[in-house]
Design a protein around this motif. Structure first.
Motif, short mmCIF file in Angstrom:
data_model
loop_
_atom_site.label_atom_id
_atom_site.label_comp_id
_atom_site.label_asym_id
_atom_site.label_seq_id
_atom_site.Cartn_x
_atom_site.Cartn_y
_atom_site.Cartn_z
N LYS A 88 4.85 -13.34 1.14
CA LYS A 88 4.03 -12.39 0.39
C LYS A 88 4.78 -11.09 0.11
N VAL A 89 4.57 -10.53 -1.07
CA VAL A 89 5.16 -9.24 -1.42
C VAL A 89 4.49 -8.16 -0.58
N PRO A 90 5.23 -7.36 0.19
CA PRO A 90 4.62 -6.34 1.04
C PRO A 90 3.98 -5.22 0.22
N PHE A 91 3.10 -4.50 0.87
CA PHE A 91 2.47 -3.34 0.25
C PHE A 91 3.57 -2.34 -0.13
N HIS A 92 3.45 -1.76 -1.32
CA HIS A 92 4.53 -0.92 -1.84
C HIS A 92 3.99 0.39 -2.41
N VAL A 93 4.51 1.50 -1.90
CA VAL A 93 4.16 2.83 -2.40
C VAL A 93 5.45 3.53 -2.83
N ARG A 94 5.44 4.09 -4.03
CA ARG A 94 6.56 4.90 -4.51
C ARG A 94 6.02 6.23 -5.02
N ALA A 95 6.75 7.29 -4.75
CA ALA A 95 6.35 8.62 -5.26
C ALA A 95 7.61 9.43 -5.53
#
Length: 454
Positions: free
Chosen positions: A59-66
């Protein structure tokens, strides 16, 4: 034999403040547009139920970009603030801080609200300060909530985004046959594509990738699937946004997958991969973009019945091997060499495929005469002006890969140089690699002597 290309991923929310310089990738309005500061998170993310470690394959992991494009320093300076908040959704979701920074955390808070000191360019896949959503204790499949994110820039502006989370996951699998034996050369191999949901919540939309190896060709170019040009017709990608699969149920796609089988390939394979559209393919999957629609029948989904549900189901990229009912006659040839002791002479070891088919990988095995010394052996380039032996030596025998592409009527020659030491006899023979079989009708010509004459 995997197709390579651009991986399709679920859509992401990207809310930004317009600023004159720099920006988060994907938040601009086109070529030449000013980049913007921004924060990007998934629109939707599924959570494993409490205490359940199973789930989709890779599964594609949870991803946060800022990113703050006006930050004076990006990586390595924690002068920005990232806030993650699930207040109001506590019955469905809680927050967990990465344990990597447990002793000296730059993230602090509770199971419902966490504040992290981060750099002006933050990526949860590479930065060590991470906050993960997980299913709240006591939650049940189908429960949902919201995870809210805010990213504060150096000049005090706040960028916001939100992810809807659902407890439970759609776990999409396809029916697979590991090996199709004794398939007729020149025939059409037909097999249904059956997609099953073994997860806890419904599948809402299905994506499908089909790929074929050398020796197989799609009989139909489905009208509602696309065929990426770089893959030259060997890969097709289909989407079925209207398909719904309740937990434990399955659909069958029709018409059945039909593959034209070549007459000259003994071994081939094909791939099936399916995924929930709102989750995207597996993390390490390669789903190419682009391509034209086919001109054949449309694939349609219907309810799977008893016979369709029999067999093995697997997730991720699922390969099936196709073994064609044909054979390949390989032949090696005797070699004689003569000369004074200490003189050096080339021996040319030839292997030929007399057909009619191209087999799997084969190996030429050369055992030199004991009285001779190998002065030179075949070499292959591994870099510019850098070479290494192309044959492996083990207990007096050289093992040289013939490969899997020696077609009917073709030959390959391996050249060794021997320093002679007197009359003697060695041998050359050809053998199949593990898991393959040429079904050679004349095994007697698989071995030949290599003789040093008096």
């Amino acid at each position: 034999m995997r197709a390579r290309g651009t991986v399709l991923r679920p859509a992401a929310v990207c809310l930004a403040l317009v600023m004159p310089l720099g920006g988060l990738a994907g938040c601009g309005t086109g070529a030449g547009a000013a980049k913007k500061s921004g924060i990007s998170v998934p629109d939707l993310f599924y959570l494993r139920p409490p205490g359940d470690g199973s789930g989709p394959t890779d599964k594609v992991p949870f991803h946060v970009r800022a990113e703050d494009v006006k930050a004076r320093s990006h990586v390595g300076t924690q002068d920005h603030r990232l806030t993650v908040d699930v207040t109001g959704s506590e019955r469905a979701v809680r927050l967990k801080i990465s344990e990597i920074r447990k002793k000296n955390p730059r993230c602090a808070g509770t199971g419902t609200r966490v504040v992290c000191r981060v750099s002006g360019t933050y990526d949860s896949w590479s930065d060590i300060d991470r906050v993960y959503p997980y299913a709240a204790p006591g939650s049940r499949p189908g429960d949902s909530g919201s995870v809210r994110f805010s990213f504060t820039t150096r000049n005090g502006k706040t960028l916001s985004a939100r992810t809807r989370v659902v407890v439970g996951e759609p776990v999409v699998k396809v029916r697979t046959t590991e090996v199709f034996e004794d398939v007729g050369p020149g025939s059409v191999l037909s097999t249904p594509v059956v997609v099953r949901n073994t997860g806890e919540v419904p599948v809402r939309g299905v994506g499908l990738k089909l790929a074929v190896g050398t020796g197989l060709r799609f009989e139909h170019r489905y009208g509602n699937c696309r065929y990426p040009k770089l893959q030259k017709g060997s890969v097709t990608v289909c989407e079925f946004p209207g398909v719904r699969i309740p937990p434990g149920q399955a659909v069958v796609l029709r018409p059945a997958l039909a593959l034209n089988v070549a007459r000259t390939e003994m071994y081939s394979s094909f791939l099936q991969e399916a995924w929930a559209l709102d989750m995207g393919p597996a993390k390490n999957s390669a789903v190419p973009g682009g391509g034209d629609r086919g001109d054949g029948p449309r694939l349609t989904a219907g309810a799977a019945k008893g016979p369709d549900l029999k067999g093995t189901f697997a997730g991720g990229e699922v390969w099936s091997e196709v073994r064609v009912d044909t054979h390949a006659d390989f032949e090696v040839f005797p070699v004689e060499v003569s000369g004074a002791r200490g003189s050096e002479h080339e021996v040319r070891l030839k292997v030929r495929n007399n057909g009619p088919a191209t087999p799997g990988s084969t190996t030429l095995l050369f055992t030199p005469p004991q009285s001779a010394t190998v002065a030179k052996q075949p070499m292959e380039a591994i870099d510019e002006d850098v070479y290494e032996p192309s044959c492996d030596l083990d207990r007096g025998t050289y093992s040289c890969s013939v490969g899997s592409g020696l077609e009917a009527g073709e030959a390959r020659t391996f050249v060794f140089t021997l320093r002679l030491g007197g009359p003697d006899e060695g041998s050359v023979r050809v053998a199949d690699a593990a898991g393959t079989d040429r079904r050679d009708p004349d095994p007697a010509n698989d071995t030949a002597p290599v003789t040093v004459l008096p």
